[in-house]
Scaffold this motif. Sequence first.
Motif, mmCIF file in Angstrom:
data_model
loop_
_atom_site.group_PDB
_atom_site.id
_atom_site.type_symbol
_atom_site.label_atom_id
_atom_site.label_comp_id
_atom_site.label_asym_id
_atom_site.label_seq_id
_atom_site.Cartn_x
_atom_site.Cartn_y
_atom_site.Cartn_z
ATOM 1 N N GLY A 98 -3.523 -35.044 -43.220
ATOM 2 C CA GLY A 98 -3.694 -33.787 -43.919
ATOM 3 C C GLY A 98 -4.782 -33.855 -44.982
ATOM 4 N N SER A 99 -5.249 -32.675 -45.371
ATOM 5 C CA SER A 99 -6.352 -32.586 -46.323
ATOM 6 C C SER A 99 -6.038 -33.270 -47.648
ATOM 7 C CB SER A 99 -6.684 -31.113 -46.581
ATOM 8 O OG SER A 99 -7.044 -30.457 -45.388
ATOM 9 N N SER A 100 -4.891 -32.946 -48.231
ATOM 10 C CA SER A 100 -4.561 -33.503 -49.549
ATOM 11 C C SER A 100 -4.387 -35.007 -49.498
ATOM 12 C CB SER A 100 -3.302 -32.836 -50.105
ATOM 13 O OG SER A 100 -3.546 -31.477 -50.401
ATOM 14 N N ASN A 101 -3.780 -35.516 -48.423
ATOM 15 C CA ASN A 101 -3.627 -36.963 -48.299
ATOM 16 C C ASN A 101 -4.974 -37.643 -48.096
ATOM 17 O OD1 ASN A 101 -0.840 -36.927 -48.623
ATOM 18 N ND2 ASN A 101 -0.456 -36.627 -46.449
ATOM 19 N N GLY A 102 -5.893 -36.952 -47.414
ATOM 20 C CA GLY A 102 -7.238 -37.498 -47.266
ATOM 21 C C GLY A 102 -7.957 -37.568 -48.597
ATOM 22 N N VAL A 103 -7.858 -36.500 -49.401
ATOM 23 C CA VAL A 103 -8.499 -36.485 -50.714
ATOM 24 C C VAL A 103 -7.872 -37.545 -51.622
ATOM 25 C CG1 VAL A 103 -8.891 -35.099 -52.785
ATOM 26 C CG2 VAL A 103 -9.215 -34.072 -50.528
ATOM 27 N N THR A 104 -6.560 -37.703 -51.534
ATOM 28 C CA THR A 104 -5.884 -38.740 -52.323
ATOM 29 C C THR A 104 -6.407 -40.124 -51.962
ATOM 30 O OG1 THR A 104 -3.870 -37.442 -52.618
ATOM 31 C CG2 THR A 104 -3.661 -39.824 -52.828
ATOM 32 N N ALA A 105 -6.583 -40.374 -50.655
ATOM 33 C CA ALA A 105 -7.118 -41.667 -50.220
ATOM 34 C C ALA A 105 -8.538 -41.872 -50.743
ATOM 35 C CB ALA A 105 -7.102 -41.750 -48.690
ATOM 36 N N LEU A 106 -9.337 -40.809 -50.722
ATOM 37 C CA LEU A 106 -10.702 -40.895 -51.241
ATOM 38 C C LEU A 106 -10.693 -41.309 -52.704
ATOM 39 C CD1 LEU A 106 -13.765 -40.123 -50.495
ATOM 40 C CD2 LEU A 106 -13.290 -38.022 -51.758
ATOM 41 N N ALA A 122 -10.095 -25.615 -49.951
ATOM 42 C CA ALA A 122 -11.015 -25.750 -51.073
ATOM 43 C C ALA A 122 -10.382 -26.601 -52.169
ATOM 44 C CB ALA A 122 -11.350 -24.359 -51.606
ATOM 45 N N PRO A 123 -11.133 -26.936 -53.220
ATOM 46 C CA PRO A 123 -10.540 -27.682 -54.340
ATOM 47 C C PRO A 123 -9.349 -26.936 -54.928
ATOM 48 C CG PRO A 123 -12.922 -27.559 -54.570
ATOM 49 C CD PRO A 123 -12.557 -26.666 -53.442
ATOM 50 N N GLN A 124 -8.351 -27.681 -55.359
ATOM 51 C CA GLN A 124 -7.170 -27.083 -55.961
ATOM 52 C C GLN A 124 -6.674 -27.967 -57.102
ATOM 53 O OE1 GLN A 124 -4.466 -26.876 -52.595
ATOM 54 N NE2 GLN A 124 -3.607 -28.873 -53.034
ATOM 55 N N THR A 125 -5.749 -27.439 -57.876
ATOM 56 C CA THR A 125 -5.180 -28.189 -58.988
ATOM 57 C C THR A 125 -4.686 -29.552 -58.516
ATOM 58 O OG1 THR A 125 -4.495 -26.137 -60.049
ATOM 59 C CG2 THR A 125 -3.421 -28.163 -60.787
ATOM 60 N N GLY A 126 -5.062 -30.586 -59.224
ATOM 61 C CA GLY A 126 -4.694 -31.947 -58.849
ATOM 62 C C GLY A 126 -5.867 -32.740 -58.315
ATOM 63 N N LEU A 128 -9.800 -34.073 -58.438
ATOM 64 C CA LEU A 128 -10.621 -34.534 -59.545
ATOM 65 C C LEU A 128 -11.866 -33.662 -59.690
ATOM 66 C CD1 LEU A 128 -10.503 -38.411 -58.975
ATOM 67 C CD2 LEU A 128 -8.965 -36.991 -60.354
ATOM 68 N N THR A 129 -12.371 -33.559 -60.896
ATOM 69 C CA THR A 129 -13.620 -32.816 -61.109
ATOM 70 C C THR A 129 -14.799 -33.531 -60.449
ATOM 71 O OG1 THR A 129 -13.975 -33.940 -63.226
ATOM 72 C CG2 THR A 129 -12.806 -31.829 -63.276
ATOM 73 N N THR A 130 -14.604 -34.792 -60.104
ATOM 74 C CA THR A 130 -15.661 -35.566 -59.447
ATOM 75 C C THR A 130 -15.539 -35.553 -57.927
ATOM 76 O OG1 THR A 130 -14.304 -37.534 -59.819
ATOM 77 C CG2 THR A 130 -16.064 -37.089 -61.411
ATOM 78 N N ASP A 131 -14.625 -34.717 -57.383
ATOM 79 C CA ASP A 131 -14.536 -34.538 -55.936
ATOM 80 C C ASP A 131 -15.497 -33.424 -55.527
ATOM 81 O OD1 ASP A 131 -12.531 -36.437 -55.687
ATOM 82 O OD2 ASP A 131 -10.910 -34.968 -55.851
ATOM 83 N N ASP A 132 -16.475 -33.757 -54.705
ATOM 84 C CA ASP A 132 -17.440 -32.764 -54.234
ATOM 85 C C ASP A 132 -17.039 -32.293 -52.843
ATOM 86 O OD1 ASP A 132 -18.851 -33.093 -56.545
ATOM 87 O OD2 ASP A 132 -20.425 -34.337 -55.668
ATOM 88 N N CYS A 346 -24.164 -24.066 -45.771
ATOM 89 C CA CYS A 346 -23.828 -25.366 -45.187
ATOM 90 C C CYS A 346 -24.430 -26.472 -46.038
ATOM 91 C CB CYS A 346 -24.368 -25.446 -43.752
ATOM 92 S SG CYS A 346 -23.914 -26.983 -42.902
ATOM 93 N N GLY A 347 -23.612 -27.425 -46.413
ATOM 94 C CA GLY A 347 -24.086 -28.523 -47.256
ATOM 95 C C GLY A 347 -23.979 -28.244 -48.737
ATOM 96 N N SER A 348 -23.525 -27.029 -49.101
ATOM 97 C CA SER A 348 -23.365 -26.703 -50.524
ATOM 98 C C SER A 348 -22.076 -27.332 -51.063
ATOM 99 C CB SER A 348 -23.330 -25.188 -50.715
ATOM 100 O OG SER A 348 -22.226 -24.605 -50.057
ATOM 101 N N VAL A 349 -22.048 -27.533 -52.370
ATOM 102 C CA VAL A 349 -20.956 -28.275 -53.013
ATOM 103 C C VAL A 349 -20.106 -27.331 -53.865
ATOM 104 C CG1 VAL A 349 -20.392 -30.089 -54.676
ATOM 105 C CG2 VAL A 349 -22.249 -30.429 -53.033
ATOM 106 N N THR A 350 -18.785 -27.488 -53.716
ATOM 107 C CA THR A 350 -17.822 -26.816 -54.578
ATOM 108 C C THR A 350 -16.939 -27.866 -55.230
ATOM 109 O OG1 THR A 350 -17.771 -24.903 -53.095
ATOM 110 C CG2 THR A 350 -15.941 -25.111 -54.645
ATOM 111 N N HIS A 351 -16.612 -27.707 -56.486
ATOM 112 C CA HIS A 351 -15.671 -28.628 -57.140
ATOM 113 C C HIS A 351 -14.999 -27.928 -58.303
ATOM 114 C CE1 HIS A 351 -18.642 -29.259 -60.344
ATOM 115 N NE2 HIS A 351 -19.546 -29.500 -59.397
ATOM 116 N N LEU A 352 -13.965 -28.542 -58.818
ATOM 117 C CA LEU A 352 -13.253 -27.960 -59.961
ATOM 118 C C LEU A 352 -14.139 -27.953 -61.198
ATOM 119 C CD1 LEU A 352 -9.722 -29.562 -59.558
ATOM 120 C CD2 LEU A 352 -10.423 -27.236 -58.995
#
Length: 352
Positions: A98-106, A122-126, A128-132, A346-352
């Motif tokens: 799943g997406s959240s478990n993948g981000v957690t592993a990252l 998309a980015p959600q609460t929890g 990191l601000t450094t997740d692109d 495409c290729g654009s970055v979103t983050h908290l």
Amino acid sequence: MRHTAAKLFATLAIATSLATVAAGSALADPSGTPAAQDLVGVGSDTTQAVLGQFSTDYNASLTAAHDTTSPRLYSWDATGTSPITTKTGATSITRPNGSSNGVTALNTYTNTTVDFARSSRAPQTGDLTTDDFVAFAKDAVSWAGNATGNAPANLTTADLKAIYTCAKTNWNQITDIAGYTGPNATIKAYIPQNGSGTRSFFLKAINGGTGSVTLGSCVQSYTPEENEGTDSVFNDANAVFPYSAAHYIGQLNGHTTTTDNKGYLSLRSVDGTNPISSGALNATFAGTNYGRVVYNVFRDAEWNGTNTQATAIQNVFGPLGWICNDTTAGNDISSYGFLALDFGVCGSVTHL
């Protein structure tokens, strides 16, 4: 039309490879252990098949260009044997599903283990601000019902919210669909597991696109693997389940495995709009609250880095990279049911 820009590859220009993607089995885990320098991803079920195809085609383009040194691209499925050793020298980890478990592993490991996370949210609460979160395609989430069962061909957003909050638990309570008279039968509402991007997105969509629906007690406690209609629980006339429209179209296009296919389910409309138009994702449906961008997620330091691996990341995922510009990548996106994003998106970055 897919916009093609000049590609800024550090060591060579990668030639356009295959023109089309033939229908065939969905790709699975890497056939061997990737090298330490390779770009390796984990996470979302929704995008695992198209990322598997990307890895095959991108790596083939390097081979065709006689490039033996650039990092290759690999992607581990959301399900399968666990734990996994993602690349040579990596820490053995529980397979992220799943997406959240993948981000957690990252965020838990370094690039010696995981380079990117597949995410259908998309980015959600929890996070990191450094997740692109790097955009690569458009999807939409609808719902599926047993193909020969009691569910109508269409449900309204209000109906879906009522089903998942348990305000409506019987098909005879669905009275707002023209031509449909529901039988006296209990609705069996299923939802993917916590950590699923499809789950979190669907619960927001049926709440009008803001906040999130709180599940009612009638929703089944068992959580089937998302986008797989083969689970025996769906051999039930009353089953309903959120489903990625793109993943479903990819399955219709023959990108399946024994478990990863539509099985007992068929995709249905929401608010009178069919998610599929002429065999492709309906852009009108994807323009509603049910449409979503899908992403690959990177650590900010590596996305904006200057070393060989960071350059490889941009060569594949960046706005001037292979996914956003190569004809073969565009064909992969279409064959697996997604819509291509405009150049600059495409290729654009979103983050908290």
